[in-house]
Scaffold this motif. Structure first.
Motif, PDB file in Angstrom:
ATOM      1  N   MET A  63       0.815  -1.219   0.000  1.00  0.00           N
ATOM      2  CA  MET A  63       0.000   0.000   0.000  1.00  0.00           C
ATOM      3  C   MET A  63       0.849   1.271   0.000  1.00  0.00           C
ATOM      4  O   MET A  63       0.326   2.367  -0.096  1.00  0.00           O
ATOM      5  N   ARG A  64       2.117   1.101   0.184  1.00  0.00           N
ATOM      6  CA  ARG A  64       3.057   2.232   0.358  1.00  0.00           C
ATOM      7  C   ARG A  64       2.607   3.160   1.476  1.00  0.00           C
ATOM      8  O   ARG A  64       2.618   4.364   1.357  1.00  0.00           O
ATOM      9  N   LEU A  65       2.209   2.524   2.580  1.00  0.00           N
ATOM     10  CA  LEU A  65       1.717   3.306   3.713  1.00  0.00           C
ATOM     11  C   LEU A  65       2.763   3.443   4.816  1.00  0.00           C
ATOM     12  O   LEU A  65       2.480   3.992   5.870  1.00  0.00           O
ATOM     13  N   ILE A  96      -4.975   4.526  -6.793  1.00  0.00           N
ATOM     14  CA  ILE A  96      -5.164   3.081  -6.670  1.00  0.00           C
ATOM     15  C   ILE A  96      -5.666   2.702  -5.276  1.00  0.00           C
ATOM     16  O   ILE A  96      -6.584   1.903  -5.121  1.00  0.00           O
ATOM     17  N   ARG A  97      -5.080   3.344  -4.270  1.00  0.00           N
ATOM     18  CA  ARG A  97      -5.471   3.081  -2.881  1.00  0.00           C
ATOM     19  C   ARG A  97      -6.955   3.326  -2.659  1.00  0.00           C
ATOM     20  O   ARG A  97      -7.475   4.374  -3.043  1.00  0.00           O
ATOM     21  N   GLY A  98      -7.595   2.388  -2.014  1.00  0.00           N
ATOM     22  CA  GLY A  98      -9.001   2.564  -1.702  1.00  0.00           C
ATOM     23  C   GLY A  98      -9.900   2.297  -2.886  1.00  0.00           C
ATOM     24  O   GLY A  98     -11.062   1.969  -2.734  1.00  0.00           O
ATOM     25  N   ASN A  99      -9.339   2.420  -4.082  1.00  0.00           N
ATOM     26  CA  ASN A  99     -10.128   2.276  -5.291  1.00  0.00           C
ATOM     27  C   ASN A  99      -9.938   0.887  -5.894  1.00  0.00           C
ATOM     28  O   ASN A  99     -10.886   0.141  -6.098  1.00  0.00           O
ATOM     29  N   ILE A 186      -6.832  -6.015   1.237  1.00  0.00           N
ATOM     30  CA  ILE A 186      -5.818  -6.481   2.179  1.00  0.00           C
ATOM     31  C   ILE A 186      -6.399  -6.358   3.573  1.00  0.00           C
ATOM     32  O   ILE A 186      -6.825  -5.282   3.976  1.00  0.00           O
ATOM     33  N   ALA A 187      -6.467  -7.474   4.273  1.00  0.00           N
ATOM     34  CA  ALA A 187      -7.039  -7.453   5.614  1.00  0.00           C
ATOM     35  C   ALA A 187      -5.935  -7.790   6.605  1.00  0.00           C
ATOM     36  O   ALA A 187      -5.470  -8.919   6.664  1.00  0.00           O
ATOM     37  N   ASP A 188      -5.493  -6.776   7.345  1.00  0.00           N
ATOM     38  CA  ASP A 188      -4.392  -6.976   8.284  1.00  0.00           C
ATOM     39  C   ASP A 188      -4.951  -7.300   9.667  1.00  0.00           C
ATOM     40  O   ASP A 188      -5.371  -6.410  10.391  1.00  0.00           O
ATOM     41  N   GLU A 189      -4.960  -8.567  10.002  1.00  0.00           N
ATOM     42  CA  GLU A 189      -5.503  -9.046  11.270  1.00  0.00           C
ATOM     43  C   GLU A 189      -6.861  -8.418  11.593  1.00  0.00           C
ATOM     44  O   GLU A 189      -7.038  -7.794  12.633  1.00  0.00           O
ATOM     45  N   PRO A 190      -7.833  -8.590  10.724  1.00  0.00           N
ATOM     46  CA  PRO A 190      -9.103  -7.890  10.920  1.00  0.00           C
ATOM     47  C   PRO A 190      -9.900  -8.402  12.112  1.00  0.00           C
ATOM     48  O   PRO A 190     -10.802  -7.722  12.579  1.00  0.00           O
ATOM     49  N   THR A 191      -9.569  -9.585  12.599  1.00  0.00           N
ATOM     50  CA  THR A 191     -10.381 -10.152  13.676  1.00  0.00           C
ATOM     51  C   THR A 191      -9.666 -10.187  15.019  1.00  0.00           C
ATOM     52  O   THR A 191     -10.264 -10.520  16.034  1.00  0.00           O
ATOM     53  N   THR A 192      -8.383  -9.838  15.022  1.00  0.00           N
ATOM     54  CA  THR A 192      -7.578 -10.002  16.233  1.00  0.00           C
ATOM     55  C   THR A 192      -8.131  -9.227  17.431  1.00  0.00           C
ATOM     56  O   THR A 192      -8.144  -9.727  18.547  1.00  0.00           O
ATOM     57  N   ALA A 193      -8.592  -8.006  17.172  1.00  0.00           N
ATOM     58  CA  ALA A 193      -9.014  -7.162  18.296  1.00  0.00           C
ATOM     59  C   ALA A 193     -10.465  -7.417  18.716  1.00  0.00           C
ATOM     60  O   ALA A 193     -10.971  -6.766  19.606  1.00  0.00           O
TER      61      ALA A 193
ATOM     62  N   THR B 210      -5.755   5.268   8.058  1.00  0.00           N
ATOM     63  CA  THR B 210      -6.941   4.843   7.315  1.00  0.00           C
ATOM     64  C   THR B 210      -7.237   5.833   6.188  1.00  0.00           C
ATOM     65  O   THR B 210      -7.496   5.435   5.050  1.00  0.00           O
ATOM     66  N   ALA B 211      -7.186   7.123   6.521  1.00  0.00           N
ATOM     67  CA  ALA B 211      -7.475   8.146   5.518  1.00  0.00           C
ATOM     68  C   ALA B 211      -6.520   8.029   4.330  1.00  0.00           C
ATOM     69  O   ALA B 211      -6.928   8.154   3.175  1.00  0.00           O
ATOM     70  N   HIS B 212      -5.246   7.747   4.621  1.00  0.00           N
ATOM     71  CA  HIS B 212      -4.286   7.564   3.520  1.00  0.00           C
ATOM     72  C   HIS B 212      -4.611   6.303   2.727  1.00  0.00           C
ATOM     73  O   HIS B 212      -4.516   6.293   1.509  1.00  0.00           O
ATOM     74  N   ALA B 213      -5.002   5.252   3.446  1.00  0.00           N
ATOM     75  CA  ALA B 213      -5.323   3.994   2.773  1.00  0.00           C
ATOM     76  C   ALA B 213      -6.532   4.155   1.861  1.00  0.00           C
ATOM     77  O   ALA B 213      -6.736   3.380   0.939  1.00  0.00           O
TER      78      ALA B 213
END
Lengths: 335, 309
Positions: A63-65, A96-99, A186-193, B210-213
């Motif tokens: 994601m280049r985040l 591209i991100r989010g889209n 991309i789901a980064d540990e979506p259920t862990t919390a 999140t906003a950046h993502a």
């Protein structure tokens, strides 16, 4: 573009020899060390590993985040639909991100801005990527909330994140991620919390939406149960490297890497205690090595039950003993 | 919400009682008296002094005077000036506008320069812009006002002859500039630093990632998501500072001969004109409390998590 990539049988996403490091005062931390994998359209790929194995950093690199400095993508390519994501400008990346590739995070409690209503934050997606007006975007957001099974979505859209539970917020995140019908989620540990019952609901929801939306899912988790349920193919990561990759059945039925084996043995099983009396849960001895100071040769060597002096001589290559089954262990054949 | 405001206003009462008591005690132990000051350079005879003190009620014991004052206060009567013979309320009323003008101008300078500066340097964290801004901010906070006042006066009035050295003029803008800048510099610097710290904190939050993502542009994220959250964090500083700004007008008004509450207070202390001094202090406290209340109300506007009921 997508049709073309299907026709030529190129994978949708190709991570090619990715190296990502963090440059800190204590030295260079090699968080992702030569990771390669590919993902096809509509495929669900799981990445498993402990904390610090580099799975999240891999996702954030795609994601280049990652904040740079300290993070730096040293080498490698990330090809998405024939576009090298590491080469394109940041503004193209933001298109591209989010889209076309979107991401959901581990922390549903803090991933939404507390000062704006849920509908407002979802609307941003439609306004940004589809050029809708605020009103249209709002209506689409309400529809999305309905799709992720949030009751009375019209009312919920006007509410703020603090009015919602963790599971509800994660649904909102999923709805937001799927808003623009992305090709990859991309789901980064979506259920862990989340707590266990909610975890199951979220996993079920994702499986249902995968059918409806046809997005490829990169599921990052340390929960092998989630992987077993949702993924087709699994990548096991350890200390910044891919140590094993196979389809989900092979991973569970015939794991080849000692780390994967130990990982599977350390899952508590309900039947064990009753049939064999008291049985201690297996653990993996030792701790994950510091990524700033990795052991020579095999990174798993210090904790491996089958360690041998030859494991320390030079980098261990990723071998492919069976079709589609890759393993990074020189002794896997004899185990 | 309405009940909350009423409750908060009722809380003003114990605060006023407490502060007025401390104030009364302090002004009471101050040596000298207004009666001695009326004569100026001449030394008044003890009989006249006695007569004046009797006239102003200064011969009565401390607790009686305090009670009388409090009873007056409850009726909205701040008393009568010893020296001028006018109602304190009228004297303060004439001086209030210049001080408010000065304080609001100073705060505006602080907000409209300090906040963008802090924001910019947080976004450009670690670059030379950031370093220069923050060094400037530290110097701004450390500069005493009487000193920066003299420097500004020297540069703009004496050397460049652009602006008047002191005085209120007829309320002209050019008379306002130097005092407002002097008063505002320290707050501008403080606000720049507070804003920078707040923005840095907000930038590290998950919802910004999140906003950046989501693919939003940096400008949009900063303007909407970061800014609003930063406001929640710096609103307290702005509110608290406006209160103390009122108090700090004392120095600036004296240096620039500004006919406001601050210089009135200083004069009245020297003349031992205690009713005026007390009136000024009461006013500043009132402004301070009102601003704090407004900030609390503003919070609930900016932050939906805050609800008063």
């Amino acid at each position: 573009m997508t049709e073309l990539s299907n026709r030529t049988k190129r994978p949708l996403l190709e991570v090619d020899h990715l190296h990502t490091s963090f440059h800190t005062f204590d030295g260079v931390v090699k968080a992702v060390n030569d990771v390669s994998f590919a993902m096809n359209t509509r495929e669900t790929l799981g990445i498993v590993g402990e904390s610090g194995s580099g799975k999240s950093v891999t996702a954030l690199s795609i994601m280049r985040l990652l904040k740079s400095p300290p993070a730096r993508i040293e080498k490698g390519r990330i090809l998405f639909d024939s576009i090298d994501l590491l080469e394109i400008s940041m503004s193209r990346m933001r298109d591209i991100r989010g889209n076309r590739i979107s991401m959901i995070f581990q922390e549903p409690m803090t991933s939404l801005n507390p000062l704006f209503s849920v509908g407002n934050q979802m609307s941003e997606m439609f306004v940004r990527h589809q050029g809708l007006t605020r009103r249209e975007a709002w209506n689409r957001s309400v529809e999305m909330l309905e799709k992720v099974q949030i009751p009375s979505p019209g009312k919920r859209a006007r509410e703020f994140p603090h009015h919602m539970s963790g599971g509800m917020r994660q649904r909102v995140m999923i709805a937001m991620a799927l808003a623009c019908d992305p090709e990859i989620l991309i789901a980064d540990e979506p259920t862990t919390a989340l707590d266990v019952t909610i975890q199951a609901q979220v996993v079920d929801l994702m499986m249902k939406l995968r059918k409806d939306y046809g997005a490829a899912i990169l599921m990052i988790t340390h929960d092998l149960g989630v992987i077993a349920e949702i993924a087709r193919r699994v990548i096991v990561m350890y200390a910044g490297q891919v140590v094993e990759e196979a389809d989900v059945i092979s991973i569970f039925e015939e794991p080849r890497h000692p780390y994967t084996r130990s990982l599977l043995k350390s899952i508590p099983k309900l039947g064990d205690a009753s049939t064999h009396g008291r049985k201690r849960l297996q653990e993996i001895k030792g701790i994950v090595p510091s990524l700033a100071d990795l052991p020579a040769g095999c990174h798993f060597y210090p904790r491996c039950p089958h360690a041998d002096p030859i494991c320390r001589q030079g980098e261990i290559a990723l071998e492919e003993p069976a079709v589609g089954h890759r393993v990074r262990c020189i002794r896997h054949a004899g185990l | 919400m309405f009940a909350f405001i009423i409750r908060r206003i009722l809380q003003f009462i114990p605060t006023v009682i407490g502060i007025s008591f401390i104030m009364f005690v302090l002004l009471n132990v101050l040596p000298g008296s207004a009666a001695l000051m009326t004569g100026g350079k001449e030394i008044l005879s003890p009989e006249i002094v006695k007569k004046l003190e009797k006239k102003w009620g200064l011969d009565k014991p401390f607790h009686v005077r305090y009670l009388n004052y409090m009873v007056g206060l409850a009726k909205g009567d701040l008393g009568t000036s010893f020296i001028r013979g006018d109602k304190v309320r009228d004297i303060i009323g004439n001086r209030l506008w210049p001080t408010l003008k000065l304080a609001v101008a100073a705060l505006a300078i602080a907000c409209f320069i300090g906040i963008p500066l802090g924001f910019y340097s947080a976004v450009k964290q670690g670059t030379w812009v950031d370093t220069v801004t923050m060094v400037g901010a530290v110097s701004g906070v450390s500069m005493p006002q009487f000193w920066s006042a003299l420097l500004l006066m020297y540069l703009f009035s004496v050397v460049l002859r652009w602006l008047p050295t002191f005085g209120y003029g007829n309320g002209d803008l050019k008379n306002l500039i130097l005092p407002a800048v002097t008063l505002g510099i320290g707050y501008m610097a403080l606000l720049a630093r507070t804003t920078r710290a707040a923005v840095v904190e907000v930038l590290s939050q998950d919802y910004i990632r999140t906003a950046h993502a989501k693919g939003l542009s940096v400008l949009f994220i900063n303007g909407k998501h970061v800014f609003r959250n930063t406001m929640v964090l710096i609103l307290t500083t702005i509110g608290m500072q406006f209160g103390s700004l009122m108090g700090e007008t004392v120095v600036v008004e004296t240096v620039f001969s500004w006919p406001g509450i601050g210089s009135l207070m200083v004069d009245s202390i020297f003349l031992r004109d205690t009713p005026v001094t007390q009136g000024c202090i009461m006013l500043i406290i009132f402004v301070f409390m009102s601003v704090n209340l407004s900030v609390d109300i503003l919070y609930s506007v900016v932050d939906p998590r805050i609800r008063y009921d």
